[in-house]
Design a protein around this motif. Structure first.
Motif, mmCIF file in Angstrom:
data_model
loop_
_atom_site.group_PDB
_atom_site.id
_atom_site.type_symbol
_atom_site.label_atom_id
_atom_site.label_comp_id
_atom_site.label_asym_id
_atom_site.label_seq_id
_atom_site.Cartn_x
_atom_site.Cartn_y
_atom_site.Cartn_z
ATOM 1 N N ASN A 14 0.849 -1.177 0.000
ATOM 2 C CA ASN A 14 0.000 0.000 0.000
ATOM 3 C C ASN A 14 0.892 1.238 0.000
ATOM 4 O OD1 ASN A 14 0.935 0.202 2.646
ATOM 5 N ND2 ASN A 14 -0.874 -0.794 3.497
ATOM 6 N N THR A 15 0.282 2.390 -0.012
ATOM 7 C CA THR A 15 1.040 3.640 -0.103
ATOM 8 C C THR A 15 1.970 3.821 1.091
ATOM 9 O OG1 THR A 15 -0.832 4.596 -1.277
ATOM 10 C CG2 THR A 15 0.801 6.128 -0.433
ATOM 11 N N LYS A 16 1.519 3.423 2.275
ATOM 12 C CA LYS A 16 2.342 3.569 3.475
ATOM 13 C C LYS A 16 3.617 2.733 3.359
ATOM 14 C CE LYS A 16 2.297 2.834 8.448
ATOM 15 N NZ LYS A 16 1.545 2.279 9.573
ATOM 16 N N GLN A 17 3.502 1.486 2.901
ATOM 17 C CA GLN A 17 4.674 0.628 2.761
ATOM 18 C C GLN A 17 5.645 1.176 1.712
ATOM 19 O OE1 GLN A 17 2.796 -3.105 1.882
ATOM 20 N NE2 GLN A 17 3.196 -3.880 3.943
ATOM 21 N N TYR A 18 5.121 1.644 0.593
ATOM 22 C CA TYR A 18 5.987 2.204 -0.448
ATOM 23 C C TYR A 18 6.684 3.475 0.034
ATOM 24 C CZ TYR A 18 4.283 -1.078 -3.929
ATOM 25 O OH TYR A 18 3.986 -2.220 -4.625
ATOM 26 N N THR A 19 5.978 4.297 0.813
ATOM 27 C CA THR A 19 6.568 5.526 1.327
ATOM 28 C C THR A 19 7.685 5.212 2.318
ATOM 29 O OG1 THR A 19 4.448 6.648 1.063
ATOM 30 C CG2 THR A 19 6.069 7.712 2.484
ATOM 31 N N ILE A 20 7.444 4.259 3.221
ATOM 32 C CA ILE A 20 8.475 3.855 4.178
ATOM 33 C C ILE A 20 9.685 3.294 3.430
ATOM 34 C CG2 ILE A 20 9.034 2.199 6.003
ATOM 35 C CD1 ILE A 20 6.118 2.508 6.960
ATOM 36 N N LEU A 24 13.441 4.963 3.503
ATOM 37 C CA LEU A 24 14.591 4.170 3.936
ATOM 38 C C LEU A 24 15.636 4.043 2.831
ATOM 39 C CD1 LEU A 24 12.857 1.324 5.978
ATOM 40 C CD2 LEU A 24 14.299 3.165 6.866
ATOM 41 N N SER A 25 15.185 3.858 1.601
ATOM 42 C CA SER A 25 16.122 3.751 0.474
ATOM 43 C C SER A 25 16.904 5.041 0.278
ATOM 44 C CB SER A 25 15.369 3.400 -0.809
ATOM 45 O OG SER A 25 14.820 2.125 -0.725
ATOM 46 N N VAL A 26 16.215 6.157 0.373
ATOM 47 C CA VAL A 26 16.900 7.449 0.217
ATOM 48 C C VAL A 26 17.923 7.647 1.337
ATOM 49 C CG1 VAL A 26 16.554 9.948 0.298
ATOM 50 C CG2 VAL A 26 15.058 8.537 -1.101
ATOM 51 N N LEU A 27 17.530 7.341 2.581
ATOM 52 C CA LEU A 27 18.457 7.493 3.700
ATOM 53 C C LEU A 27 19.668 6.576 3.549
ATOM 54 C CD1 LEU A 27 16.064 7.787 6.772
ATOM 55 C CD2 LEU A 27 17.545 9.551 5.808
ATOM 56 N N LEU A 28 19.426 5.340 3.130
ATOM 57 C CA LEU A 28 20.524 4.393 2.982
ATOM 58 C C LEU A 28 21.416 4.728 1.784
ATOM 59 C CD1 LEU A 28 18.649 1.108 3.877
ATOM 60 C CD2 LEU A 28 20.423 2.242 5.222
ATOM 61 N N THR A 29 20.956 5.587 0.918
ATOM 62 C CA THR A 29 21.785 6.066 -0.181
ATOM 63 C C THR A 29 22.533 7.336 0.211
ATOM 64 O OG1 THR A 29 20.240 5.134 -1.781
ATOM 65 C CG2 THR A 29 21.753 6.814 -2.589
ATOM 66 N N VAL A 30 21.867 8.226 0.928
ATOM 67 C CA VAL A 30 22.450 9.521 1.285
ATOM 68 C C VAL A 30 23.570 9.370 2.324
ATOM 69 C CG1 VAL A 30 21.911 11.703 2.462
ATOM 70 C CG2 VAL A 30 20.432 10.864 0.657
ATOM 71 N N LEU A 61 17.963 -5.444 1.677
ATOM 72 C CA LEU A 61 16.858 -5.939 2.502
ATOM 73 C C LEU A 61 15.621 -5.050 2.387
ATOM 74 C CD1 LEU A 61 18.819 -7.069 5.686
ATOM 75 C CD2 LEU A 61 17.836 -8.502 3.888
ATOM 76 N N VAL A 62 15.824 -3.741 2.377
ATOM 77 C CA VAL A 62 14.693 -2.819 2.215
ATOM 78 C C VAL A 62 14.006 -3.043 0.876
ATOM 79 C CG1 VAL A 62 14.099 -0.373 1.864
ATOM 80 C CG2 VAL A 62 15.509 -1.050 3.803
ATOM 81 N N GLN A 63 14.792 -3.190 -0.181
ATOM 82 C CA GLN A 63 14.211 -3.417 -1.510
ATOM 83 C C GLN A 63 13.413 -4.721 -1.531
ATOM 84 O OE1 GLN A 63 14.490 -1.309 -4.213
ATOM 85 N NE2 GLN A 63 15.590 0.135 -2.924
ATOM 86 N N LEU A 64 13.966 -5.780 -0.955
ATOM 87 C CA LEU A 64 13.280 -7.073 -0.946
ATOM 88 C C LEU A 64 11.990 -7.034 -0.138
ATOM 89 C CD1 LEU A 64 16.276 -9.522 -0.483
ATOM 90 C CD2 LEU A 64 14.863 -9.244 -2.524
ATOM 91 N N ILE A 65 12.009 -6.371 0.997
ATOM 92 C CA ILE A 65 10.841 -6.378 1.878
ATOM 93 C C ILE A 65 9.777 -5.395 1.414
ATOM 94 C CG2 ILE A 65 10.059 -5.835 4.216
ATOM 95 C CD1 ILE A 65 12.823 -6.938 5.153
ATOM 96 N N TYR A 66 10.145 -4.150 1.142
ATOM 97 C CA TYR A 66 9.150 -3.117 0.866
ATOM 98 C C TYR A 66 8.706 -3.042 -0.594
ATOM 99 C CZ TYR A 66 9.639 -1.390 5.571
ATOM 100 O OH TYR A 66 9.627 -1.281 6.941
ATOM 101 N N PHE A 67 9.575 -3.405 -1.532
ATOM 102 C CA PHE A 67 9.204 -3.270 -2.943
ATOM 103 C C PHE A 67 8.918 -4.607 -3.617
ATOM 104 C CE2 PHE A 67 11.809 0.595 -2.161
ATOM 105 C CZ PHE A 67 10.757 1.494 -2.247
#
Length: 110
Positions: A14-20, A24-30, A61-67
């Motif tokens: 849902n939108t909440k999961q994609y937003t989280i 997280l992806s942006v933070l783990l990149t920045v 892990l974030v990509q596998l779980i959230y996306f």
């Protein structure tokens, strides 16, 4: 009837999961990008390499779980099994290649 499943029973986020996941992806990149751009690699190279490696694994892990929505549910069992098999094959290939190259290097130096 839930709107999180399609006709085949595959789970969608849902939108909440994609937003989280996105945040997280942006933070783990920045984080590692900021460390490298700030010049921390010149003073503490080992720390920067460790942070890049840890954030890379966390990013996977974030990509596998959230996306990709991989979890321990019964619907995802075959996807998880296929993923683990793929990781094992890649690990055997990489470790075997390094082992063979090291063996060849040792024999060439004798």
């Amino acid at each position: 009837m839930s709107h999180d499943h399609n006709a085949a029973g595959a789970s969608h986020g849902n939108t909440k999961q994609y937003t989280i996941g996105f945040i997280l992806s942006v933070l783990l990149t920045v984080i590692p990008f900021g460390m490298v751009m700030a010049g921390m690699g010149e003073t503490s190279r080992g720390l920067v390499i460790a942070v890049v490696a840890i954030t890379a694994v966390a990013q996977i892990l974030v990509q596998l779980i959230y996306f990709l929505h991989m979890n321990s549910s019964s619907e995802q069992r075959w996807n998880v099994i296929a993923f683990v098999y793929t990781i094992l094959c890649i690990a055997v290939l990489l470790i075997g290649s390094v082992w063979i190259m090291n063996y060849l290097h040792y024999n060439m130096m004798i």
